[in-house]
Design a protein around this motif. Structure first.
Motif, PDB file in Angstrom:
ATOM      1  N   GLU A  40       0.827  -1.209   0.000  1.00 20.26           N
ATOM      2  CA  GLU A  40       0.000   0.000   0.000  1.00 20.26           C
ATOM      3  C   GLU A  40       0.865   1.264   0.000  1.00 20.26           C
ATOM      4  OE1 GLU A  40      -2.577   1.762   3.581  1.00 20.26           O
ATOM      5  OE2 GLU A  40      -3.191  -0.269   2.985  1.00 20.26           O
ATOM      6  N   SER A  41       2.013   1.190   0.670  1.00 20.68           N
ATOM      7  CA  SER A  41       2.919   2.335   0.794  1.00 20.68           C
ATOM      8  C   SER A  41       3.920   2.413  -0.354  1.00 20.68           C
ATOM      9  CB  SER A  41       3.672   2.266   2.124  1.00 20.68           C
ATOM     10  OG  SER A  41       2.783   2.205   3.206  1.00 20.68           O
ATOM     11  N   LYS A  42       3.835   1.482  -1.300  1.00 23.50           N
ATOM     12  CA  LYS A  42       4.729   1.437  -2.471  1.00 23.50           C
ATOM     13  C   LYS A  42       6.181   1.193  -2.080  1.00 23.50           C
ATOM     14  CE  LYS A  42       1.512   3.073  -5.520  1.00 23.50           C
ATOM     15  NZ  LYS A  42       0.352   2.281  -5.142  1.00 23.50           N
ATOM     16  N   GLY A  43       6.365   0.305  -1.084  1.00 21.93           N
ATOM     17  CA  GLY A  43       7.707  -0.037  -0.639  1.00 21.93           C
ATOM     18  C   GLY A  43       8.129  -1.412  -1.108  1.00 21.93           C
ATOM     19  N   VAL A  44       9.404  -1.736  -0.903  1.00 17.42           N
ATOM     20  CA  VAL A  44       9.939  -3.058  -1.237  1.00 17.42           C
ATOM     21  C   VAL A  44      10.385  -3.813   0.017  1.00 17.42           C
ATOM     22  CG1 VAL A  44      10.619  -2.470  -3.591  1.00 17.42           C
ATOM     23  CG2 VAL A  44      12.243  -2.106  -1.709  1.00 17.42           C
ATOM     24  N   GLY A  45      10.349  -3.142   1.166  1.00 22.08           N
ATOM     25  CA  GLY A  45      10.706  -3.760   2.438  1.00 22.08           C
ATOM     26  C   GLY A  45      10.096  -2.971   3.579  1.00 22.08           C
ATOM     27  N   LEU A  46       9.857  -3.648   4.693  1.00 16.08           N
ATOM     28  CA  LEU A  46       9.299  -2.985   5.872  1.00 16.08           C
ATOM     29  C   LEU A  46       9.731  -3.772   7.106  1.00 16.08           C
ATOM     30  CD1 LEU A  46       7.368  -0.654   6.800  1.00 16.08           C
ATOM     31  CD2 LEU A  46       5.529  -2.352   6.753  1.00 16.08           C
ATOM     32  N   ALA A  47      10.384  -3.088   8.032  1.00 15.99           N
ATOM     33  CA  ALA A  47      10.834  -3.707   9.277  1.00 15.99           C
ATOM     34  C   ALA A  47       9.785  -3.509  10.362  1.00 15.99           C
ATOM     35  CB  ALA A  47      12.163  -3.089   9.717  1.00 15.99           C
ATOM     36  N   ALA A  48       9.741  -4.468  11.300  1.00 14.82           N
ATOM     37  CA  ALA A  48       8.728  -4.419  12.355  1.00 14.82           C
ATOM     38  C   ALA A  48       8.786  -3.119  13.157  1.00 14.82           C
ATOM     39  CB  ALA A  48       8.874  -5.628  13.281  1.00 14.82           C
ATOM     40  N   VAL A  60       9.853  -8.392   2.843  1.00 17.80           N
ATOM     41  CA  VAL A  60      10.496  -7.898   1.621  1.00 17.80           C
ATOM     42  C   VAL A  60       9.783  -8.485   0.402  1.00 17.80           C
ATOM     43  CG1 VAL A  60      12.609  -8.061   0.208  1.00 17.80           C
ATOM     44  CG2 VAL A  60      12.797  -7.597   2.656  1.00 17.80           C
ATOM     45  N   ASN A  61       9.616  -7.674  -0.627  1.00 18.10           N
ATOM     46  CA  ASN A  61       9.332  -8.139  -1.975  1.00 18.10           C
ATOM     47  C   ASN A  61      10.023  -7.151  -2.909  1.00 18.10           C
ATOM     48  OD1 ASN A  61       8.396  -8.649  -4.569  1.00 18.10           O
ATOM     49  ND2 ASN A  61       6.349  -9.229  -3.894  1.00 18.10           N
ATOM     50  N   PRO A  62      11.085  -7.569  -3.611  1.00 16.04           N
ATOM     51  CA  PRO A  62      11.856  -6.615  -4.407  1.00 16.04           C
ATOM     52  C   PRO A  62      11.079  -5.981  -5.562  1.00 16.04           C
ATOM     53  CG  PRO A  62      12.632  -8.858  -4.790  1.00 16.04           C
ATOM     54  CD  PRO A  62      11.655  -8.915  -3.657  1.00 16.04           C
ATOM     55  N   GLU A  70       8.978 -12.458  -5.382  1.00 15.99           N
ATOM     56  CA  GLU A  70       9.007 -13.344  -4.223  1.00 15.99           C
ATOM     57  C   GLU A  70       8.879 -12.551  -2.938  1.00 15.99           C
ATOM     58  OE1 GLU A  70      11.680 -17.037  -2.434  1.00 15.99           O
ATOM     59  OE2 GLU A  70      12.454 -15.869  -4.117  1.00 15.99           O
ATOM     60  N   GLU A  71       7.973 -13.013  -2.063  1.00 14.18           N
ATOM     61  CA  GLU A  71       7.810 -12.400  -0.749  1.00 14.18           C
ATOM     62  C   GLU A  71       8.696 -13.123   0.260  1.00 14.18           C
ATOM     63  OE1 GLU A  71       3.171 -10.905  -0.785  1.00 14.18           O
ATOM     64  OE2 GLU A  71       3.658 -12.730   0.299  1.00 14.18           O
ATOM     65  N   ILE A 131      18.187  -4.450  -0.004  1.00 13.03           N
ATOM     66  CA  ILE A 131      16.929  -4.354   0.758  1.00 13.03           C
ATOM     67  C   ILE A 131      17.091  -5.063   2.104  1.00 13.03           C
ATOM     68  CG2 ILE A 131      14.471  -4.903   0.831  1.00 13.03           C
ATOM     69  CD1 ILE A 131      14.551  -4.961  -2.274  1.00 13.03           C
ATOM     70  N   PHE A 132      17.643  -6.274   2.083  1.00  8.41           N
ATOM     71  CA  PHE A 132      17.822  -7.011   3.334  1.00  8.41           C
ATOM     72  C   PHE A 132      18.711  -6.226   4.296  1.00  8.41           C
ATOM     73  CE2 PHE A 132      16.410 -11.579   3.423  1.00  8.41           C
ATOM     74  CZ  PHE A 132      15.560 -11.516   2.334  1.00  8.41           C
ATOM     75  N   MET A 133      19.805  -5.641   3.790  1.00  7.25           N
ATOM     76  CA  MET A 133      20.702  -4.873   4.673  1.00  7.25           C
ATOM     77  C   MET A 133      20.002  -3.631   5.227  1.00  7.25           C
ATOM     78  SD  MET A 133      24.467  -5.225   2.901  1.00  7.25           S
ATOM     79  CE  MET A 133      23.973  -5.206   1.175  1.00  7.25           C
ATOM     80  N   HIS A 134      19.227  -2.945   4.379  1.00  8.22           N
ATOM     81  CA  HIS A 134      18.493  -1.746   4.810  1.00  8.22           C
ATOM     82  C   HIS A 134      17.510  -2.111   5.928  1.00  8.22           C
ATOM     83  CE1 HIS A 134      16.325   2.170   3.926  1.00  8.22           C
ATOM     84  NE2 HIS A 134      15.394   1.500   4.577  1.00  8.22           N
ATOM     85  N   GLU A 135      16.744  -3.202   5.722  1.00 11.24           N
ATOM     86  CA  GLU A 135      15.758  -3.599   6.732  1.00 11.24           C
ATOM     87  C   GLU A 135      16.432  -4.110   7.998  1.00 11.24           C
ATOM     88  OE1 GLU A 135      12.888  -2.496   6.248  1.00 11.24           O
ATOM     89  OE2 GLU A 135      13.160  -2.129   4.119  1.00 11.24           O
ATOM     90  N   ASN A 136      17.533  -4.843   7.847  1.00  7.03           N
ATOM     91  CA  ASN A 136      18.267  -5.313   9.020  1.00  7.03           C
ATOM     92  C   ASN A 136      18.813  -4.129   9.818  1.00  7.03           C
ATOM     93  OD1 ASN A 136      19.314  -7.825  10.387  1.00  7.03           O
ATOM     94  ND2 ASN A 136      21.212  -6.696  10.105  1.00  7.03           N
ATOM     95  N   ASP A 137      19.265  -3.088   9.124  1.00 11.24           N
ATOM     96  CA  ASP A 137      19.700  -1.869   9.821  1.00 11.24           C
ATOM     97  C   ASP A 137      18.588  -1.325  10.705  1.00 11.24           C
ATOM     98  OD1 ASP A 137      22.311  -1.749   8.923  1.00 11.24           O
ATOM     99  OD2 ASP A 137      21.967  -0.118   7.487  1.00 11.24           O
TER     100      ASP A 137
END
Length: 194
Positions: A40-48, A60-62, A70-71, A131-137
């Motif tokens: 909905e927010s037009k993102g490719v990743g979202l951290a809790a 994540v979904n790139p 892939e989700e 994306i994974f590194m950004h969300e892990n940050d």
């Protein structure tokens, strides 16, 4: 209460999230809701912690499109073996309208668990690795501008100040609780899952 993306300088964005100890139906529902909110927010990743949950989980979904690509629902990630480096522009749903160039490794090894509690192991490259590194940050309380050069980050300062003014004015009107109250609520979540 439905999940919402929180915005800088919300204190949960700087909170070091706690490891998840239990995966249950409620956590799976939260992961599904996070995926929907990300799309909905037009993102490719979202951290809790971007939805005010201080737990080590991100989605994540790139492609950024539901039903395409892939989700991933990633729990308790560990990122190792960085190789190479490349610069690319990053933005963040919690910092709307702000972007900047960030240097990150080209590839990394990720060890984690999926939403079923199964081990997840993969070597990721390029955009997906970024994306994974950004969300892990995010799970470590780090925002993308923390990884930028001082000069580049200073260009974001007017936008960051605008977000801060908006957030503090909403606190003054009572539509957003005080920082102390927001931090106090985090223990309810860590008691439940961590």
């Amino acid at each position: 209460m439905p999940l919402e993306v929180i915005y800088y300088p919300h204190p949960t964005l700087r909170f070091v999230s706690k490891p998840v100890r239990r995966v249950d139906a409620d956590l799976r529902r939260i992961a599904d809701e996070m995926l929907d909110l990300m799309y909905e927010s037009k993102g490719v990743g979202l951290a809790a912690n971007q939805v005010d949950l201080p737990i080590r989980m991100f989605v994540v979904n790139p492609t950024g499109e539901k039903g395409s690509g892939e989700e991933f629902v990633i729990i308790n990630p560990e990122i190792q073996r960085p190789k190479g480096s490349e610069t690319a522009e990053e933005g963040c749903l919690s910092l709307p309208g702000l972007q900047g160039d960030v240097i990150r490794p080209k590839s990394v090894r990720v060890s984690a668990f999926d939403i079923q509690g199964n081990p997840f192991e993969a070597t990721l490259e390029g955009f997906l690795a970024r994306i994974f590194m950004h969300e892990n940050d995010h799970l470590d309380g780090t925002l993308f501008f923390d990884r930028m050069s001082k000069e580049a980050a200073s260009e974001l300062q007017p936008g960051l100040e605008e977000l801060e003014i908006d957030f503090r004015s909403r606190q003054k009107t009572g539509s957003v609780p005080s920082d102390e109250e927001l931090i106090r609520r985090l223990s309810d979540w860590t008691d439940r899952y961590c």
